[in-house]
Design an enzyme around this catalytic site. Structure first.
Site, PDB file in Angstrom:
ATOM      1  N   CYS A 122      27.246  28.469  31.286  1.00 34.31           N
ATOM      2  CA  CYS A 122      27.779  28.805  32.612  1.00 34.31           C
ATOM      3  C   CYS A 122      29.261  29.159  32.581  1.00 34.31           C
ATOM      4  O   CYS A 122      29.815  29.600  33.576  1.00 34.31           O
ATOM      5  CB  CYS A 122      27.524  27.667  33.596  1.00 34.31           C
ATOM      6  SG  CYS A 122      28.586  26.239  33.332  1.00 34.31           S
ATOM      7  N   CYS A 172      29.969  20.066  29.587  1.00 36.11           N
ATOM      8  CA  CYS A 172      30.155  21.119  30.567  1.00 36.11           C
ATOM      9  C   CYS A 172      30.417  20.443  31.907  1.00 36.11           C
ATOM     10  O   CYS A 172      29.707  19.522  32.297  1.00 36.11           O
ATOM     11  CB  CYS A 172      28.889  21.967  30.625  1.00 36.11           C
ATOM     12  SG  CYS A 172      28.744  22.921  32.129  1.00 36.11           S
ATOM     13  N   LYS A 182      10.918   3.074   2.157  1.00 38.20           N
ATOM     14  CA  LYS A 182      10.861   4.508   1.896  1.00 38.20           C
ATOM     15  C   LYS A 182      11.580   4.879   0.599  1.00 38.20           C
ATOM     16  O   LYS A 182      12.529   4.220   0.193  1.00 38.20           O
ATOM     17  CB  LYS A 182      11.526   5.269   3.056  1.00 38.20           C
ATOM     18  CG  LYS A 182      10.846   5.120   4.400  1.00 38.20           C
ATOM     19  CD  LYS A 182       9.694   6.086   4.515  1.00 38.20           C
ATOM     20  CE  LYS A 182       9.261   6.311   5.942  1.00 38.20           C
ATOM     21  NZ  LYS A 182       9.992   7.337   6.649  1.00 38.20           N
ATOM     22  N   ASP A 203       1.427  10.276   3.395  1.00 39.58           N
ATOM     23  CA  ASP A 203       2.048  11.191   4.332  1.00 39.58           C
ATOM     24  C   ASP A 203       0.987  12.090   4.954  1.00 39.58           C
ATOM     25  O   ASP A 203       0.811  13.234   4.566  1.00 39.58           O
ATOM     26  CB  ASP A 203       3.084  12.023   3.575  1.00 39.58           C
ATOM     27  CG  ASP A 203       4.267  12.311   4.449  1.00 39.58           C
ATOM     28  OD1 ASP A 203       4.235  11.917   5.622  1.00 39.58           O
ATOM     29  OD2 ASP A 203       5.211  12.940   3.955  1.00 39.58           O
ATOM     30  N   CYS A 222      31.571  26.067  28.517  1.00 43.14           N
ATOM     31  CA  CYS A 222      30.128  25.971  28.371  1.00 43.14           C
ATOM     32  C   CYS A 222      29.564  27.352  28.016  1.00 43.14           C
ATOM     33  O   CYS A 222      29.830  28.318  28.716  1.00 43.14           O
ATOM     34  CB  CYS A 222      29.527  25.478  29.684  1.00 43.14           C
ATOM     35  SG  CYS A 222      27.731  25.564  29.714  1.00 43.14           S
ATOM     36  N   CYS A 236      25.593  24.552  36.690  1.00 43.85           N
ATOM     37  CA  CYS A 236      25.303  25.047  35.336  1.00 43.85           C
ATOM     38  C   CYS A 236      23.791  25.152  35.171  1.00 43.85           C
ATOM     39  O   CYS A 236      23.080  24.142  35.205  1.00 43.85           O
ATOM     40  CB  CYS A 236      25.866  24.107  34.274  1.00 43.85           C
ATOM     41  SG  CYS A 236      25.368  24.566  32.609  1.00 43.85           S
ATOM     42  N   GLU A 282       0.855  -1.199   0.000  1.00 44.24           N
ATOM     43  CA  GLU A 282       0.000   0.000   0.000  1.00 44.24           C
ATOM     44  C   GLU A 282       0.883   1.238   0.000  1.00 44.24           C
ATOM     45  O   GLU A 282       1.859   1.291   0.745  1.00 44.24           O
ATOM     46  CB  GLU A 282      -0.850   0.050   1.283  1.00 44.24           C
ATOM     47  CG  GLU A 282      -1.728  -1.147   1.511  1.00 44.24           C
ATOM     48  CD  GLU A 282      -2.245  -1.226   2.956  1.00 44.24           C
ATOM     49  OE1 GLU A 282      -2.017  -0.283   3.750  1.00 44.24           O
ATOM     50  OE2 GLU A 282      -2.875  -2.229   3.291  1.00 44.24           O
ATOM     51  N   LYS A 308       2.443   4.527   1.120  1.00 45.56           N
ATOM     52  CA  LYS A 308       2.498   5.070   2.474  1.00 45.56           C
ATOM     53  C   LYS A 308       2.136   6.549   2.416  1.00 45.56           C
ATOM     54  O   LYS A 308       2.928   7.377   1.994  1.00 45.56           O
ATOM     55  CB  LYS A 308       3.894   4.878   3.069  1.00 45.56           C
ATOM     56  CG  LYS A 308       3.975   5.307   4.521  1.00 45.56           C
ATOM     57  CD  LYS A 308       5.278   4.865   5.137  1.00 45.56           C
ATOM     58  CE  LYS A 308       5.332   5.204   6.613  1.00 45.56           C
ATOM     59  NZ  LYS A 308       5.240   6.638   6.884  1.00 45.56           N
ATOM     60  N   TYR A 327      -6.795   1.626   6.316  1.00 50.87           N
ATOM     61  CA  TYR A 327      -5.819   0.596   5.954  1.00 50.87           C
ATOM     62  C   TYR A 327      -5.447  -0.388   7.061  1.00 50.87           C
ATOM     63  O   TYR A 327      -4.576  -1.228   6.869  1.00 50.87           O
ATOM     64  CB  TYR A 327      -4.550   1.230   5.408  1.00 50.87           C
ATOM     65  CG  TYR A 327      -3.910   2.260   6.327  1.00 50.87           C
ATOM     66  CD1 TYR A 327      -3.463   1.911   7.587  1.00 50.87           C
ATOM     67  CD2 TYR A 327      -3.761   3.576   5.917  1.00 50.87           C
ATOM     68  CE1 TYR A 327      -2.878   2.834   8.425  1.00 50.87           C
ATOM     69  CE2 TYR A 327      -3.181   4.518   6.741  1.00 50.87           C
ATOM     70  CZ  TYR A 327      -2.740   4.139   7.990  1.00 50.87           C
ATOM     71  OH  TYR A 327      -2.174   5.062   8.819  1.00 50.87           O
TER      72      TYR A 327
HETATM   73  S1  IVH Z   1      -0.030   0.564   8.814  1.00 45.66           S
HETATM   74  C1  IVH Z   1       0.846  -1.321  12.883  1.00 45.66           C
HETATM   75  N1  IVH Z   1      -0.459   1.469   6.390  1.00 45.66           N
HETATM   76  O1  IVH Z   1       2.753   5.474   8.512  1.00 45.66           O
HETATM   77  C2  IVH Z   1       0.974  -0.667  11.549  1.00 45.66           C
HETATM   78  N2  IVH Z   1       0.473   2.960   7.971  1.00 45.66           N
HETATM   79  O2  IVH Z   1       5.282   5.005   9.861  1.00 45.66           O
HETATM   80  C3  IVH Z   1       0.274   0.617  11.482  1.00 45.66           C
HETATM   81  N3  IVH Z   1       0.861   5.205   7.109  1.00 45.66           N
HETATM   82  O3  IVH Z   1       1.525   5.583  11.790  1.00 45.66           O
HETATM   83  C4  IVH Z   1       0.455   1.399  10.270  1.00 45.66           C
HETATM   84  N4  IVH Z   1       0.097   4.856   5.086  1.00 45.66           N
HETATM   85  O4  IVH Z   1       0.388   7.061  10.004  1.00 45.66           O
HETATM   86  C5  IVH Z   1       0.002   1.758   7.614  1.00 45.66           C
HETATM   87  N5  IVH Z   1      -0.932   2.124   4.220  1.00 45.66           N
HETATM   88  C6  IVH Z   1      -0.488   2.409   5.427  1.00 45.66           C
HETATM   89  C7  IVH Z   1       0.008   3.696   5.772  1.00 45.66           C
HETATM   90  C8  IVH Z   1       0.473   3.923   7.051  1.00 45.66           C
HETATM   91  C9  IVH Z   1       0.614   5.755   5.921  1.00 45.66           C
HETATM   92  C10 IVH Z   1       1.449   5.934   8.258  1.00 45.66           C
HETATM   93  C11 IVH Z   1       0.697   5.778   9.539  1.00 45.66           C
HETATM   94  C12 IVH Z   1       1.665   5.141  10.485  1.00 45.66           C
HETATM   95  C13 IVH Z   1       2.968   5.532   9.881  1.00 45.66           C
HETATM   96  C14 IVH Z   1       4.066   4.585  10.305  1.00 45.66           C
END
Ligand code: IVH
Length: 669
Positions: free
Chosen positions: A401, A416, A307, A117, A398, A422, A113, A115, A220
């Protein structure tokens, strides 16, 4: 720089970044830089498990619930994800899963899936009706944003008859790129990126403001549920869809061998997507396997976030600022001419330490190259163009202090030497004492502690408990008032009882982070027992010292730090007056007394089929104390293959010996 000092440095940076990101919605570091820090720290920690004490920041998920919103406890904790960045790391992730499951080569199936943001949200449905929504918060408890979530047009209010009676559904609230740009154009306050805009919009006390912002939601994951919904994650996603949730249409069911291609495919689509993503999440499809794999610390073992690589930019290094921490460490950071890196305004970057600045010969006035990925600010990669500046001279005193700042031979960190004279160190210790994980006093955040310190009201932790007597004075301060002053008194009074574990952590003893505080609390059980043992442990070779050193996770260095703390008369005086103000509760072992392992002292030896840290964590979770060496106090020795002298010693001492299978049975594994 030694590994140890590098590790300490990393922990400080991670902690600061956590606070900036989660508590202030104002990240100061790009995700890639943050991830790089975490990974380096985790690698060092793996090589040096004895540093676990200091690794609290790694375990931290999210920030604390902001004032103004009610709090909601999640029925199941909301956790985070581990990251990988390269094919080899993904392969290592697969190998870990196989090792854990004791699996052969049969292929694993994943759901991939994008990820998103945004920010994660937990939606609770009771009797198939939406009842509340909470942000992640610290993972255990978040902010109640029910009223705001109700403004999302895509939120199903009712679930159909095939949904369980009680269910927590997790997903991501996000803002599209277009809506983000339009919002920034329409208003004065500029959000750094869509994630911050979504967070800022959701955390509005006035839900009419949230309603005016365009927020979207992808579902998700699941939290608590009264009845299982599906047998696979893929099936679960289809259920969510059928219940009316938006599920990311790019999600796909793939074999493990398909991850690399999927990564490339989504990477190619990334720029054209309507929303920001910073990678792809890969989750084991089979929920029974997910269940067996469970969690390690903050993240599931059954999923990882792969990532995307970092983005780069360059800007002027305006200044190098030196901050002084709780243990006196002098930490340099770079102040930059703000620069936009992939939609994020970057103003600060950490410079690690003296050696790093020298190695890269970074000077004030240079144009430096920065790196960021996914979300926020950067790491300084190096100098692109030399300015007029002289080589940077790291201060030998420092900046707060003026005391001599000494550098240990094996450390790259300059500290320090002012100790409690301090002001920077004193105030940092007070901040630590009041912070989350420690006394967690609402209303005594960093700013207030600094203010009260400057007024002379707070000079050491026991002073905190004298603050309620100053309530009228506090109420009269700018920005306070009777209500908030009374609240502060109540928050302080609520902390006149404190668990041993948090109490020990709050003391801010070097290397005693949350994990080691927990180990100590569980091992000694009560404050008087701990206090007495620490006094006795000052004698090298004493039984108390040997016992301390034998607690798994507490090595000789940590033992030395504890002993050093107890050798200081001013610390003993602080403890004495603190214990007058605070009732310290015994550590929780009793709650777990159902388990046959509760309260037992266990030693593992030989090769087990499960990883040693895993076995240890399982045993500890059931209330056992795990130690490294066999003694008369040991209750069980769990022997794996090729067990050597420890098994022999156990036999000699007549201690119960368990096979791994017997241990698993006792632990319910
Ligand atoms: S699963 C226990 N699925 O990424 C697993 N997270 O770095 C829970 N996120 O806190 C997360 N897309 O805010 C999952 N398809 C996806 C996601 C996702 C974005 C975010 C989510 C999580 C964070 C973790």
């Amino acid at each position: 720089m030694t590994d140890k000092s590098r590790f300490s440095r990393l922990m400080a940076q991670i902690e600061a970044a956590n606070a900036a990101y989660h508590e202030r919605d104002a990240p100061e570091m790009p995700d890639a830089a943050y991830d790089a820090l975490r990974r380096e720290a985790e690698a060092l920690l793996a090589a040096h498990p004895e540093w676990r004490a200091e690794s609290g920041a790694l375990a931290q998920v999210g920030g604390r619930a902001a004032a103004g919103f009610g709090k909601r406890r999640h029925l199941q904790p909301m956790l985070s994800l581990d990251n990988v960045f390269a094919p080899e790391e993904f392969t290592e992730f697969l190998a870990r899963i196989r090792r854990f499951l004791g699996l052969d080569q049969s292929a694993l199936e994943f759901v991939a899936e994008p990820k998103i943001d945004g920010l994660s949200i937990s939606l609770t449905y009771e009797g198939r009706t939406f009842t509340r929504a909470a942000t992640r918060g610290d993972g255990t408890e978040g902010e109640d944003v029910t009223a705001n979530i109700l403004t999302l047009p895509s939120l199903p209010r009712q679930l159909p008859a095939d949904a369980p009676d009680l269910i927590e559904i997790r997903g991501e609230v996000y803002m599209t790129k277009v809506d983000f740009l339009a919002l920034n154009e329409a208003q004065e306050k500029q959000f750094a990126n869509p994630r911050n805009a979504a967070a800022g919009s959701l955390r509005q006390l006035d839900s009419r403001i949230t309603a005016s912002r365009k927020l979207s939601l992808f579902a998700y994951a699941s939290g608590e549920t009264s009845q299982p919904v599906a047998q696979t994650h893929w099936e679960y996603l289809q259920k969510l869809k059928s219940w009316g949730f938006d599920v990311n249409p790019l999600s796909a069911l793939i074999p493990e061998t398909g991850a690399e291609a999927f990564q490339a495919q989504i990477g190619a689509q990334r720029a054209a997507l309507a929303y920001d993503i910073d990678g792809v999440v890969y989750k084991i499809n089979d929920l029974a396997l997910q269940n067996r794999l469970g969690f390690v610390g903050r993240a599931p073992r059954w999923a990882t976030a792969w990532k995307f690589p970092a983005e780069k930019a360059s800007t002027l290094l305006e200044d190098i600022e030196i901050q002084v921490g709780r243990t006196g460490a002098l930490t340099p950071r770079a102040r930059l001419t703000p620069v936009n890196v992939g939609g994020v305004l970057v103003t600060y970057a950490t410079l690690h330490n003296e050696d790093e600045i020298a190695r890269k010969d970074i000077r004030i006035g240079d144009i430096v190259e920065l790196q960021r990925a996914g979300d926020v600010i950067p790491q300084i990669l190096g100098v692109l163009k030399r300015g007029e500046g002289q080589p940077f001279r790291f201060p030998a005193t420092c900046p707060v202090c003026g005391a001599h700042a000494a550098r240990d031979e094996d450390e790259a960190i300059r500290r320090c030497t002012g100790g409690l004279s301090c002001p920077a160190q004193v105030v940092e210790r007070l901040i630590h004492f009041c912070a989350r994980g420690a006394f967690d006093i609402e209303g005594l955040g960093e700013k207030t502690v600094r203010d009260f310190f400057a007024r002379g009201w707070l000079t050491s932790p026991p002073d905190i408990f004298a603050l309620p007597a100053r309530e009228p004075e506090i109420a009269a301060l700018d920005g306070w008032g009777a209500v908030s002053a009374a609240k502060l008194s109540a928050a302080i009074n609520a902390r006149r009882r404190m668990g041993l574990e948090k109490f020990i952590f709050a003391l801010g003893i070097r290397r005693i982070g949350e994990n080691n505080a927990r180990l100590l609390a569980r091992h000694y059980g009560s404050y008087p027992a701990w206090r007495e043992a620490m006094a006795a442990a000052t004698v090298i070779g004493s039984d108390a010292r040997l016992e301390l050193g034998s607690i798994s996770g507490i090595g000789p260095t940590i033992a030395q730090d504890l002993v050093a703390f107890f050798a200081e008369p001013h610390n003993l005086a602080t403890l004495a007056s603190l214990t007058e103000a605070v009732t310290i509760e015994d550590a929780q072992a009793a709650a777990l007394s159902d388990s046959p392992l509760a309260g037992k002292v266990v030693v593992f030896t030989g090769t087990l089929s499960m990883a040693r840290p895993e076995a240890k964590a399982r045993a500890e979770a059931l209330g056992a104390k795990v130690t490294e060496s066999v003694s008369k106090k040991t209750d069980y020795v769990v022997v794996g293959e090729d067990a050597g002298s420890k098994a022999k010693k156990a036999a000699e001492l007549g201690i119960a010996i368990l096979t791994e299978a017997q241990f698993r049975a006792m632990a319910g594994l």
